[in-house]
Structures are given as structure tokens and as C-alpha cells.
Design a protein around this motif. Structure first.
Motif, PDB file in Angstrom:
ATOM      1  N   ILE A  64     -19.793   3.208  -9.960  1.00 47.83           N
ATOM      2  CA  ILE A  64     -19.077   4.116  -9.675  1.00 47.83           C
ATOM      3  C   ILE A  64     -18.585   5.011  -8.721  1.00 47.83           C
ATOM      4  O   ILE A  64     -17.591   5.102  -8.100  1.00 47.83           O
ATOM      5  CB  ILE A  64     -18.596   5.259 -11.298  1.00 47.83           C
ATOM      6  N   THR A  65     -19.197   5.763  -8.401  1.00 48.81           N
ATOM      7  CA  THR A  65     -19.743   6.524  -7.427  1.00 48.81           C
ATOM      8  C   THR A  65     -19.439   5.657  -6.402  1.00 48.81           C
ATOM      9  O   THR A  65     -18.529   5.658  -5.136  1.00 48.81           O
ATOM     10  CB  THR A  65     -21.478   6.938  -7.329  1.00 48.81           C
ATOM     11  N   ASP A  66     -20.043   4.254  -6.075  1.00 51.02           N
ATOM     12  CA  ASP A  66     -20.044   3.893  -5.249  1.00 51.02           C
ATOM     13  C   ASP A  66     -18.217   3.372  -4.675  1.00 51.02           C
ATOM     14  O   ASP A  66     -17.943   2.992  -3.266  1.00 51.02           O
ATOM     15  CB  ASP A  66     -20.737   2.255  -5.173  1.00 51.02           C
ATOM     16  N   ARG A  67     -18.257   2.855  -5.619  1.00 52.84           N
ATOM     17  CA  ARG A  67     -16.392   2.695  -6.134  1.00 52.84           C
ATOM     18  C   ARG A  67     -15.410   3.803  -5.547  1.00 52.84           C
ATOM     19  O   ARG A  67     -14.759   3.877  -4.419  1.00 52.84           O
ATOM     20  CB  ARG A  67     -15.678   2.039  -7.251  1.00 52.84           C
ATOM     21  N   CYS A  68     -16.281   4.980  -5.939  1.00 52.32           N
ATOM     22  CA  CYS A  68     -15.439   5.707  -5.416  1.00 52.32           C
ATOM     23  C   CYS A  68     -15.500   6.368  -3.334  1.00 52.32           C
ATOM     24  O   CYS A  68     -14.424   6.475  -2.889  1.00 52.32           O
ATOM     25  CB  CYS A  68     -15.789   7.949  -6.037  1.00 52.32           C
ATOM     26  N   ARG A  69     -16.896   5.969  -3.462  1.00 46.46           N
ATOM     27  CA  ARG A  69     -16.919   6.179  -1.445  1.00 46.46           C
ATOM     28  C   ARG A  69     -16.527   5.169  -1.060  1.00 46.46           C
ATOM     29  O   ARG A  69     -15.141   5.362   0.248  1.00 46.46           O
ATOM     30  CB  ARG A  69     -18.435   5.941  -1.928  1.00 46.46           C
ATOM     31  N   GLU A  70     -16.318   3.933  -1.758  1.00 46.74           N
ATOM     32  CA  GLU A  70     -15.279   2.786  -0.789  1.00 46.74           C
ATOM     33  C   GLU A  70     -13.962   3.239  -0.825  1.00 46.74           C
ATOM     34  O   GLU A  70     -13.164   3.366   0.045  1.00 46.74           O
ATOM     35  CB  GLU A  70     -15.113   1.551  -1.220  1.00 46.74           C
ATOM     36  N   ALA A  71     -13.597   3.845  -2.021  1.00 47.34           N
ATOM     37  CA  ALA A  71     -11.892   3.900  -2.592  1.00 47.34           C
ATOM     38  C   ALA A  71     -11.896   5.274  -0.825  1.00 47.34           C
ATOM     39  O   ALA A  71      -9.795   4.856  -0.368  1.00 47.34           O
ATOM     40  CB  ALA A  71     -11.386   3.530  -3.408  1.00 47.34           C
ATOM     41  N   CYS A  72     -12.419   6.473  -1.111  1.00 44.74           N
ATOM     42  CA  CYS A  72     -12.196   7.427   0.048  1.00 44.74           C
ATOM     43  C   CYS A  72     -11.849   6.763   1.683  1.00 44.74           C
ATOM     44  O   CYS A  72     -11.054   7.799   1.859  1.00 44.74           O
ATOM     45  CB  CYS A  72     -12.423   8.651  -0.682  1.00 44.74           C
ATOM     46  N   ALA A  73     -13.173   5.708   1.839  1.00 45.79           N
ATOM     47  CA  ALA A  73     -13.103   5.845   2.751  1.00 45.79           C
ATOM     48  C   ALA A  73     -12.209   4.841   3.592  1.00 45.79           C
ATOM     49  O   ALA A  73     -11.044   4.659   4.206  1.00 45.79           O
ATOM     50  CB  ALA A  73     -14.565   4.421   3.252  1.00 45.79           C
ATOM     51  N   ARG A  74     -11.466   4.209   2.571  1.00 45.92           N
ATOM     52  CA  ARG A  74     -10.003   2.804   2.747  1.00 45.92           C
ATOM     53  C   ARG A  74      -8.994   3.760   3.027  1.00 45.92           C
ATOM     54  O   ARG A  74      -8.510   4.272   3.780  1.00 45.92           O
ATOM     55  CB  ARG A  74      -9.552   1.958   2.000  1.00 45.92           C
ATOM     56  N   ALA A  75      -9.125   5.115   2.110  1.00 52.60           N
ATOM     57  CA  ALA A  75      -7.723   5.474   2.298  1.00 52.60           C
ATOM     58  C   ALA A  75      -8.162   6.779   3.516  1.00 52.60           C
ATOM     59  O   ALA A  75      -6.669   6.376   4.101  1.00 52.60           O
ATOM     60  CB  ALA A  75      -7.690   7.460   0.650  1.00 52.60           C
ATOM     61  N   HIS A  76      -9.040   7.069   3.686  1.00 51.90           N
ATOM     62  CA  HIS A  76      -9.112   8.036   5.287  1.00 51.90           C
ATOM     63  C   HIS A  76      -8.906   6.815   6.775  1.00 51.90           C
ATOM     64  O   HIS A  76      -8.195   7.225   7.013  1.00 51.90           O
ATOM     65  CB  HIS A  76     -10.822   8.361   5.593  1.00 51.90           C
ATOM     66  N   ALA A  77      -9.585   5.792   6.585  1.00 56.79           N
ATOM     67  CA  ALA A  77      -8.989   4.852   7.413  1.00 56.79           C
ATOM     68  C   ALA A  77      -7.397   3.860   7.361  1.00 56.79           C
ATOM     69  O   ALA A  77      -6.802   4.512   8.601  1.00 56.79           O
ATOM     70  CB  ALA A  77      -9.770   3.120   7.363  1.00 56.79           C
ATOM     71  N   THR A  78      -7.046   4.506   6.342  1.00 56.01           N
ATOM     72  CA  THR A  78      -5.591   3.947   6.352  1.00 56.01           C
ATOM     73  C   THR A  78      -4.631   5.567   7.423  1.00 56.01           C
ATOM     74  O   THR A  78      -3.826   4.188   7.788  1.00 56.01           O
ATOM     75  CB  THR A  78      -5.283   3.056   5.040  1.00 56.01           C
ATOM     76  N   ARG A  79      -4.729   5.983   6.463  1.00 60.40           N
ATOM     77  CA  ARG A  79      -3.985   7.352   6.773  1.00 60.40           C
ATOM     78  C   ARG A  79      -4.473   7.681   7.844  1.00 60.40           C
ATOM     79  O   ARG A  79      -3.166   7.529   8.955  1.00 60.40           O
ATOM     80  CB  ARG A  79      -4.751   8.641   6.030  1.00 60.40           C
ATOM     81  N   ASN A  80      -5.915   7.385   8.597  1.00 59.90           N
ATOM     82  CA  ASN A  80      -5.633   7.907  10.560  1.00 59.90           C
ATOM     83  C   ASN A  80      -5.507   6.773  10.993  1.00 59.90           C
ATOM     84  O   ASN A  80      -4.289   6.909  12.141  1.00 59.90           O
ATOM     85  CB  ASN A  80      -7.321   7.640  10.162  1.00 59.90           C
TER      86      ASN A  80
END
Ligand code: 3PG
Length: 217
Positions: A198-214
Motif C-alpha cells: 500500500i505504501t509503494d502504491r501511494c509513492r507511485e501515485a504521488c510521483a505520477r501526480a507530481h510528474a504530470t502536474r509539473n
């Protein structure tokens, strides 16, 4: 828009969780916090929902705890009493909107059509859950639906069928404030104690959200 909803927009991802037992509440919270995602929507689809919200609000104040699947004004009251800081519903029910307003609870109703959006705008709501996103027509439909309403400042939280395979496309839409879904904390993972996953999925989702937004900037 309330500070809580603004914070949800900043995070870009909301784990939606149907939790069967309060025993899973704190390990779940710690897994989400460790993964950099301090928000959770606990759905009122299980008997444990109110107790889980109460436990999380008391024991993990850094986590923004919300109530999901809120179908009645009574459930709004239960959610507020348990300490929920926001509420989400699959549909648009004016009575539930009114109950949330009276209790000062930030509320994100579900919408699926232009008429739903207009009813929500008339109530002064600006963050709406687009549900069930994939079954309705996904990114293509949401993009078309956004066009006549973009200028109103309305933003959407697509939920229903979101996963790592389609997350980026949704987050790339300028009218999408955040995506929601159950893929981050699945029932079977909680039952098996797979908190690290679950922690890994959070990290992945946050990283993608961050990258897409940037990349949008
Ligand atoms: C919800 O309650 O928002 C949806 O059931 C979540 O849909 P998902 O299970 O497809 O993520």
C-alpha cells in the motif's frame, strides 16, 4: 474552496477505502502516511466506517480523514461526529448537500451529466466527483463535459476504474483536481497485512501526480 479541499487538490490522489475492521485503521493510516499520501476517504459501505473515522481522527491527526459513500443527511451527521473533515458521495442529492453545509463539512457530490454539474454549481459547489469515471466514458467524456463549464472554475475528482494504467491521462486534464480510487488500498491487501505494498502504491501515485502536474506547467 475549503482548505481541506485545496489540500486534496495539491495531493492529487485520494485513496478510497472500504475497511472491514477497526483493527486495520492504524496500520492503514501509517502505510498511507509513509507513502506520502496523508488523505483517505473511508466509505460508509461497512459497519466499521464510523469507528474507523473516529479512531483515525483521534490517533493520526496528520491524516486528512473523509467519509465516502455518504447517501443521507444522517450519515453526514455521523461522519461529522466521528471527526470526518470532508465527505464524498456517488451522486448529487440536494438534501445531503444542505446537511453538509449546515454542519460546515466540505462536500464533494458525484456527478455524471451536464444537468448534475449545473445543479451542483447552483449550490455553490466547485469540486465534484466524476463517477463512475471509466464506465461513463473516461477521459474522453470528462474532457468533453469540461468544455462548457471550465470558465466556472469547476474541478473534478474522477473515481471508478482509476488505476496506474490510466491515472496520468486523467491528471493531465486541466479540470481534474485529483483522482480517487480503491486500487491503493485493496481489501485483500489489508486482510493479508500487505501494508508495504500500500505504501509503494501511494509513492507511485504521488510521483505520477507530481510528474504530470509539473509537465503541465
Ligand atoms: C468509489 O466509491 O469511489 C468507487 O467505488 C471507487 O471505484 P474503484 O473501486 O473502481 O476505484
Amino acid at each position: 474552496m475549503s482548505d481541506v479541499l485545496k489540500h486534496i487538490e495539491e495531493l492529487g490522489v485520494v485513496p478510497v477505502v472500504a475497511i472491514d475492521t477497526v483493527d486495520h485503521a492504524l496500520p492503514l493510516a501509517d502505510a498511507l502516511l509513509a507513502g506520502g499520501l496523508p488523505v483517505v476517504e473511508i466509505t460508509f459501505r461497512t459497519q466499521a466506517a464510523a469507528e474507523v473515522i473516529r479512531t483515525l481522527s483521534r490517533e493520526r491527526p496528520d491524516l486528512i480523514v473523509g467519509a465516502g459513500t455518504v447517501l443521507s443527511s444522517e450519515t453526514i451527521q455521523t461522519a461529522v461526529d466521528a471527526g470526518a473533515r470532508f465527505a464524498v458521495a456517488p451522486g448529487f442529492n440536494p438534501r445531503v448537500v444542505q446537511a453538509a453545509r449546515e454542519l460546515n463539512l466540505p462536500f464533494v457530490p458525484g456527478i455524471a451529466t451536464p444537468s448534475d454539474i449545473e445543479a451542483a454549481l447552483e449550490c455553490g459547489l466547485r469540486l465534484l466527483k466524476f463517477f463512475p469515471a471509466e464506465a461513463l466514458g473516461g477521459i474522453k467524456l470528462l474532457s468533453a463535459l469540461s468544455a462548457p463549464y471550465r470558465h466556472t472554475g469547476v474541478r473534478f475528482m474522477p473515481t471508478g476504474g482509476i488505476s496506474p494504467t490510466n491515472l496520468d491521462g486523467y491528471l493531465a486534464l486541466d479540470t481534474v483536481a485529483a483522482v480517487g480510487g480503491t486500487w491503493i488500498a485493496k481489501k485483500e491487501d489489508m486482510a493479508r497485512g500487505n501494508w508495504n505494498e500500500i505504501t509503494d502504491r501511494c509513492r507511485e501515485a504521488c510521483a505520477r501526480a507530481h510528474a504530470t502536474r509539473n509537465s503541465k506547467r
